[in-house]
Design an enzyme around this catalytic site. Sequence first.
Site, PDB file in Angstrom:
ATOM      1  N   SER A 235      12.905 116.633  38.645  1.00  0.00           N
ATOM      2  CA  SER A 235      13.913 115.704  38.138  1.00  0.00           C
ATOM      3  C   SER A 235      15.279 116.300  38.444  1.00  0.00           C
ATOM      4  CB  SER A 235      13.716 115.537  36.633  1.00  0.00           C
ATOM      5  OG  SER A 235      14.744 114.761  36.074  1.00  0.00           O
TER       6      SER A 235
ATOM      7  N   LYS B 259      12.722 112.825  41.519  1.00  0.00           N
ATOM      8  CA  LYS B 259      13.278 111.848  40.571  1.00  0.00           C
ATOM      9  C   LYS B 259      14.770 112.088  40.453  1.00  0.00           C
ATOM     10  CE  LYS B 259      13.110 111.744  35.522  1.00  0.00           C
ATOM     11  NZ  LYS B 259      12.199 111.750  34.356  1.00  0.00           N
TER      12      LYS B 259
ATOM     13  N   LYS C  74      18.332 111.105  38.559  1.00  0.00           N
ATOM     14  CA  LYS C  74      18.978 110.473  37.412  1.00  0.00           C
ATOM     15  C   LYS C  74      20.041 109.523  37.951  1.00  0.00           C
ATOM     16  CE  LYS C  74      16.953 112.613  33.957  1.00  0.00           C
ATOM     17  NZ  LYS C  74      16.183 111.871  32.945  1.00  0.00           N
TER      18      LYS C  74
ATOM     19  N   ASP D 178      15.654 107.479  37.319  1.00  0.00           N
ATOM     20  CA  ASP D 178      15.570 107.423  35.850  1.00  0.00           C
ATOM     21  C   ASP D 178      16.968 107.149  35.291  1.00  0.00           C
ATOM     22  OD1 ASP D 178      15.101 107.718  33.159  1.00  0.00           O
ATOM     23  OD2 ASP D 178      14.425 109.806  33.261  1.00  0.00           O
TER      24      ASP D 178
ATOM     25  N   ASP E 155       9.905 105.171  29.205  1.00  0.00           N
ATOM     26  CA  ASP E 155       9.944 106.508  28.613  1.00  0.00           C
ATOM     27  C   ASP E 155      10.383 106.339  27.144  1.00  0.00           C
ATOM     28  OD1 ASP E 155      10.777 109.044  27.702  1.00  0.00           O
ATOM     29  OD2 ASP E 155      11.932 109.564  29.475  1.00  0.00           O
TER      30      ASP E 155
ATOM     31  N   LYS F 166       5.299 111.703  27.117  1.00  0.00           N
ATOM     32  CA  LYS F 166       5.862 112.986  26.685  1.00  0.00           C
ATOM     33  C   LYS F 166       5.232 113.292  25.340  1.00  0.00           C
ATOM     34  CE  LYS F 166      10.367 112.539  28.920  1.00  0.00           C
ATOM     35  NZ  LYS F 166      11.797 112.191  28.731  1.00  0.00           N
TER      36      LYS F 166
ATOM     37  N   GLY G 193       9.078 115.392  31.227  1.00  0.00           N
ATOM     38  CA  GLY G 193       9.530 116.706  30.778  1.00  0.00           C
ATOM     39  C   GLY G 193      10.765 116.572  29.912  1.00  0.00           C
TER      40      GLY G 193
HETATM   41  O1  OSB Z   1      14.375 111.129  30.575  1.00  0.00           O
HETATM   42  O2  OSB Z   1      12.864 112.306  31.436  1.00  0.00           O
HETATM   43  C1  OSB Z   1      13.920 112.232  30.822  1.00  0.00           C
HETATM   44  C2  OSB Z   1      15.386 115.718  30.321  1.00  0.00           C
HETATM   45  C3  OSB Z   1      15.873 115.615  29.036  1.00  0.00           C
HETATM   46  C4  OSB Z   1      15.757 114.424  28.376  1.00  0.00           C
HETATM   47  C5  OSB Z   1      15.157 113.337  28.993  1.00  0.00           C
HETATM   48  C6  OSB Z   1      14.645 113.424  30.262  1.00  0.00           C
HETATM   49  C7  OSB Z   1      14.805 114.642  30.954  1.00  0.00           C
HETATM   50  C8  OSB Z   1      14.358 114.845  32.342  1.00  0.00           C
HETATM   51  C9  OSB Z   1      14.038 116.236  32.761  1.00  0.00           C
HETATM   52  O3  OSB Z   1      14.295 113.960  33.165  1.00  0.00           O
HETATM   53  C10 OSB Z   1      12.617 116.426  33.083  1.00  0.00           C
HETATM   54  C11 OSB Z   1      12.218 117.874  33.144  1.00  0.00           C
HETATM   55  O4  OSB Z   1      11.985 118.499  32.086  1.00  0.00           O
HETATM   56  O5  OSB Z   1      12.105 118.392  34.243  1.00  0.00           O
HETATM   57 MG    MG Z   2      13.117 109.632  31.334  1.00  0.00          MG
END
Ligand code: OSB
Ligand code: MG
Length: 378
Positions: free
Chosen positions: A141, A167, A169, A194, A244, A268, A296
């Site tokens: 991510s 992925k 953001k 995401d 999510d 999660k 994650g």
């Molecule tokens: O939306 O998946 C998410 C990290 C913190 C809060 C929300 C998210 C995330 C990530 C990181 O996308 C995923 C990771 O731990 O590698």
């Molecule tokens: Mg997410």
Amino acid sequence: MGKTLNIDRIVLRKMSMPLKDPFETSFGTIKDRSFMVVEMHSEGEVGYAEVVTENAPLYNEECIGTAWHVMETFLIPMLFKAQNEIMYPDGVSSIFKPIKRHYLAKSGLESAYWDLHAKLQDQSLSTILSGEREELEVGVSIGIQSSIPALLSKIDAYAAEGYRRIKLKIKPGWDYDVLKEVRNKFPHIPLMADANSAYTLQDIHLLKQLDEFDLMMVEQPLSHDDIIDHSTLQKQMKTPICLDESIHHVDDVRRALDLGSCKIINIKIGRVGGLTEAKKIHDYCLERNVPVWCGGMLEAGIGRAHNLAIASLSNFSIPGDTSPSSRYWQEDILEEPIDFSKPGMIQVPTGPGIGVHVSLEKLNKYTTVLKTYHSTEC
Ligand code: OSB
Ligand code: MG
């Protein structure tokens, strides 16, 4: 099955660990990761888990302050009081049922209980959960970057490390043009986006344009508490929507699937209140032929190991955000950091419980607050 567990004490720790690089999402930027660690002690064994919240309630409504309060005031006393009635770890979530929501807090205790149970049985958590996969494909991510060239070079580096899925953001102003350039430079890379709930149905035109990029999915484009508008959006978008933030339990999944709000579920452990519900959602999605993957929360090694255990279940058919420790940490809190077994793959630990060794020295180094709760006090 078998005898009940006798928890003699629970330790809560507040942690603060510096991230290698700041992680920016549509809801904010994290530089130092604050979270909690739970230790659950019984018969000389320790079950561990992380509470994957932050100092501020930006991902969802929980934060470390609320989690600590709810655990100390309600969940821990409830657990000590009822522990003789718990015949199997899935009983913990039933004990917590009267308390509404507070999923991340519940998950910290519930997941530590599963680890402790598995350790006392001398079996891996993956085995106890009926995991079948031994080695998992891993995605990465990537947070919002200062510029598109900076992002492209990050993707280059992660692809070279072997990550099986990228992925990105996104947020308003960091979306269409960014994905267009990424797709031009990496025409074949498995790619997804995401939004962490940064858009509304007023952005439907822009969101539909993302169909151009052959994305595996768009994760949580609309509000964190919505499944209705997502259904409207999914009917007009080819790209599968993955939920999510909106999903907390198996009934949320049922409703979302019945409404056609998504085609993929991000599981999660924390967001759904623990491993019992995570497994329920997995099993339900398998029945309905809906793929899932493991999300994650910038976990340290303990949370990472829990994620590997749940992601070993058969329907986790899409690479997860289950990167090695080195993705986020210069130094993890384990004796041996979690690492690739080969590029882009991680082996599910086979040792008892979560199967990783926590370094007490490193754990202490990053602990900022510690409190112990004894069963006799409740
Ligand atoms: O939306 O998946 C998410 C990290 C913190 C809060 C929300 C998210 C995330 C990530 C990181 O996308 C995923 C990771 O731990 O590698
Ligand atoms: Mg997410």
